[in-house]
Scaffold this motif. Structure first.
Motif, mmCIF file in Angstrom:
data_model
loop_
_atom_site.group_PDB
_atom_site.id
_atom_site.type_symbol
_atom_site.label_atom_id
_atom_site.label_comp_id
_atom_site.label_asym_id
_atom_site.label_seq_id
_atom_site.Cartn_x
_atom_site.Cartn_y
_atom_site.Cartn_z
ATOM 1 N N ASP A 22 -10.631 4.786 2.254
ATOM 2 C CA ASP A 22 -10.123 4.796 0.946
ATOM 3 C C ASP A 22 -8.479 4.433 0.853
ATOM 4 N N GLU A 23 -8.200 5.215 1.792
ATOM 5 C CA GLU A 23 -6.666 5.090 1.839
ATOM 6 C C GLU A 23 -5.947 3.722 2.349
ATOM 7 N N ILE A 24 -6.708 3.255 2.769
ATOM 8 C CA ILE A 24 -6.651 1.762 3.403
ATOM 9 C C ILE A 24 -7.431 0.740 2.638
ATOM 10 N N ASP A 25 -7.639 0.971 1.231
ATOM 11 C CA ASP A 25 -8.105 0.176 0.287
ATOM 12 C C ASP A 25 -9.391 -0.645 0.629
ATOM 13 N N ILE A 26 -10.270 0.407 1.446
ATOM 14 C CA ILE A 26 -11.461 -0.206 1.930
ATOM 15 C C ILE A 26 -12.625 0.759 1.277
ATOM 16 N N THR A 27 -13.742 0.279 0.529
ATOM 17 C CA THR A 27 -14.704 1.004 0.014
ATOM 18 C C THR A 27 -15.959 1.134 1.364
ATOM 19 N N LEU A 28 -16.347 2.445 1.646
ATOM 20 C CA LEU A 28 -17.058 2.590 2.819
ATOM 21 C C LEU A 28 -18.540 2.670 2.024
ATOM 22 N N VAL A 29 -19.343 1.582 1.968
ATOM 23 C CA VAL A 29 -20.454 1.552 1.426
ATOM 24 C C VAL A 29 -21.779 2.458 2.022
ATOM 25 N N ASP A 30 -21.914 1.714 3.083
ATOM 26 C CA ASP A 30 -22.822 2.573 3.939
ATOM 27 C C ASP A 30 -22.618 2.619 5.612
ATOM 28 N N PHE A 31 -23.451 3.292 6.367
ATOM 29 C CA PHE A 31 -23.223 3.034 7.653
ATOM 30 C C PHE A 31 -24.467 3.843 8.247
ATOM 31 N N LYS A 32 -24.400 3.668 9.766
ATOM 32 C CA LYS A 32 -25.461 4.086 10.591
ATOM 33 C C LYS A 32 -25.142 4.829 11.574
ATOM 34 N N LEU A 33 -25.576 6.222 11.669
ATOM 35 C CA LEU A 33 -25.060 7.144 13.079
ATOM 36 C C LEU A 33 -26.300 7.082 13.923
ATOM 37 N N GLU A 34 -25.984 7.295 15.288
ATOM 38 C CA GLU A 34 -27.127 7.908 16.168
ATOM 39 C C GLU A 34 -26.500 9.069 16.946
ATOM 40 N N THR A 90 -14.809 -12.282 12.484
ATOM 41 C CA THR A 90 -13.744 -11.774 13.291
ATOM 42 C C THR A 90 -12.403 -11.590 12.147
ATOM 43 N N ILE A 91 -12.545 -12.505 11.001
ATOM 44 C CA ILE A 91 -11.270 -12.326 9.895
ATOM 45 C C ILE A 91 -11.462 -10.990 9.355
ATOM 46 N N GLY A 92 -12.674 -10.527 9.173
ATOM 47 C CA GLY A 92 -12.978 -9.367 8.361
ATOM 48 C C GLY A 92 -12.431 -8.037 9.419
ATOM 49 N N TYR A 93 -13.183 -7.969 10.667
ATOM 50 C CA TYR A 93 -13.144 -7.153 11.652
ATOM 51 C C TYR A 93 -11.716 -6.787 11.854
ATOM 52 N N ALA A 94 -10.851 -7.936 12.089
ATOM 53 C CA ALA A 94 -9.336 -8.246 12.336
ATOM 54 C C ALA A 94 -8.669 -7.057 11.230
ATOM 55 N N GLN A 95 -8.962 -7.472 9.907
ATOM 56 C CA GLN A 95 -8.586 -6.812 8.904
ATOM 57 C C GLN A 95 -8.516 -5.173 9.084
ATOM 58 N N VAL A 96 -9.911 -4.820 9.167
ATOM 59 C CA VAL A 96 -10.261 -3.408 9.407
ATOM 60 C C VAL A 96 -9.495 -2.674 10.693
ATOM 61 N N LEU A 97 -9.362 -3.331 11.744
ATOM 62 C CA LEU A 97 -8.506 -2.933 12.879
ATOM 63 C C LEU A 97 -7.054 -2.764 12.480
ATOM 64 N N GLN A 98 -6.492 -3.904 11.815
ATOM 65 C CA GLN A 98 -5.035 -3.871 11.515
ATOM 66 C C GLN A 98 -4.642 -2.684 10.572
ATOM 67 N N ARG A 99 -5.711 -2.543 9.470
ATOM 68 C CA ARG A 99 -5.235 -1.423 8.698
ATOM 69 C C ARG A 99 -5.560 -0.173 9.305
ATOM 70 N N LEU A 100 -6.452 0.051 10.252
ATOM 71 C CA LEU A 100 -6.793 1.307 10.633
ATOM 72 C C LEU A 100 -5.457 1.752 11.595
ATOM 73 N N GLN A 101 -5.040 0.837 12.484
ATOM 74 C CA GLN A 101 -4.039 0.691 13.412
ATOM 75 C C GLN A 101 -2.758 1.270 12.672
ATOM 76 N N ALA A 102 -2.442 0.689 11.469
ATOM 77 C CA ALA A 102 -1.306 0.915 10.698
ATOM 78 C C ALA A 102 -1.317 2.222 10.028
ATOM 79 N N LYS A 103 -2.496 2.595 9.574
ATOM 80 C CA LYS A 103 -2.783 3.989 8.950
ATOM 81 C C LYS A 103 -2.756 4.979 9.991
ATOM 82 N N LEU A 104 -3.257 4.982 11.148
ATOM 83 C CA LEU A 104 -3.449 6.073 12.256
ATOM 84 C C LEU A 104 -2.324 6.026 13.272
ATOM 85 N N GLY A 105 -1.391 5.154 13.028
ATOM 86 C CA GLY A 105 -0.279 4.985 13.804
ATOM 87 C C GLY A 105 -0.464 4.626 15.227
ATOM 88 N N ALA A 106 -1.758 3.763 15.385
ATOM 89 C CA ALA A 106 -2.180 3.581 16.849
ATOM 90 C C ALA A 106 -1.415 2.088 17.389
#
Ligand code: 5GP
Length: 241
Positions: free
Chosen positions: A169-181, A225-241
């Motif tokens: 939410d903080e990086i303007d992305i909605t988490l719709v669903d996900f799978k865990l193991e 990869t355009i979508g995945y790159a967006q996710v990585l860039q925003r997470l890196q900016a948010k988490l200071g990575a």
């Protein structure tokens, strides 16, 4: 002790697992491969492995810092990481905050209908059987997990959802669903394994409504990869990575 890569243990649809010289650690190599329809559609996608590995690292470290135990140990390269060896439970745990994918096709509801309370589902992990839906009594009867483990998995899955939903939410992305193991450590603790990336979660850009996850590939709607790159860039900016 310097960790050395050992023999291949298994090659999955998107990752290859190697043993190491430490019996408690595995070497995970993410692959530039995307699959859909339980592996029936496949494609080689340059750079995908670097995105899934780096996004997984950031999300596992974020959860570890929030006090959730995961198998993640460290990133080794752009496409490889070291993880704790687990005895995996043959279960997929899906959390849904909004209706999408199989929830829409199964129940005939509107795409992106809010699910309140959210939905938790179990699936039996079996390519041969197409990962069938499973309820708790089926899991107990087949001795795949005991009641205590199931309660723990559900509690932790909901905690993970709260943490990830807030982060996205903080990086303007909605988490719709996900799978865990989940899997069991040698000491008997059940912790989060596998990966955490747009390969196993649905993510929607809040400003454009665009999919930023594997739906781009499933629906053949553009360059994943355009979508995945967006996710990585925003997470890196948010988490200071
Ligand atoms: P659905 O059941 O709607 O196909 O998927 C729900 C969510 O779980 C989606 O985010 C999807 O990516 C993830 N998911 C479900 N099954 C699998 C699976 O077998 N592999 C992966 N990578 N993700 C899955």
């Amino acid at each position: 002790m310097a960790i050395e890569q050992g023999d291949v243990i298994t090659t999955g649809k998107a990752k290859r697992l190697y043993a190491t010289n430490d019996p408690e650690l595995l070497w995970v190599q993410h692959l530039n491969q995307a699959t859909a329809l339980n592996g029936k559609r496949k494609a080689e996608i340059p750079e995908k492995a670097a995105y899934t590995n780096q996004i997984s690292q950031l999300l596992f470290e974020f959860l570890n810092q929030a006090g959730i135990a995961t198998h993640f140990v460290q990133r080794l390269s752009k496409t490889e990481s070291l993880v704790q060896r687990l005895e995996m439970l043959p279960l997929e745990v899906v959390i849904r905050n909004y209706a999408s994918g199989h929830f829409v096709s199964r129940f005939g509801v509107e795409n992106m209908q809010v699910l309140e309370p959210n939905v938790l589902e179990f699936y039996f992990k079996s390519d041969a059987l197409d990962d069938p839906f499973m309820n708790e009594s089926q899991i107990l009867a087949l001795r795949l997990a005991d009641t205590e483990t199931l309660v723990q998995i559900q509690t932790v899955a909901h905690q993970i959802n709260q943490h990830l939903k807030a982060l996205f939410d903080e990086i303007d992305i909605t988490l719709v669903d996900f799978k865990l193991e989940f899997g069991r450590t040698d000491a008997g603790q059940v912790i989060l394994g596998d990966e955490l990336s747009p390969d196993n979660m649905r993510l929607v850009d809040q400003s454009t409504g665009a999919s930023l996850d594997k739906d781009i590939f499933r629906q053949n709607s553009g360059d994943l990869t355009i979508g995945y790159a967006q996710v990585l860039q925003r997470l890196q900016a948010k988490l200071g990575a």
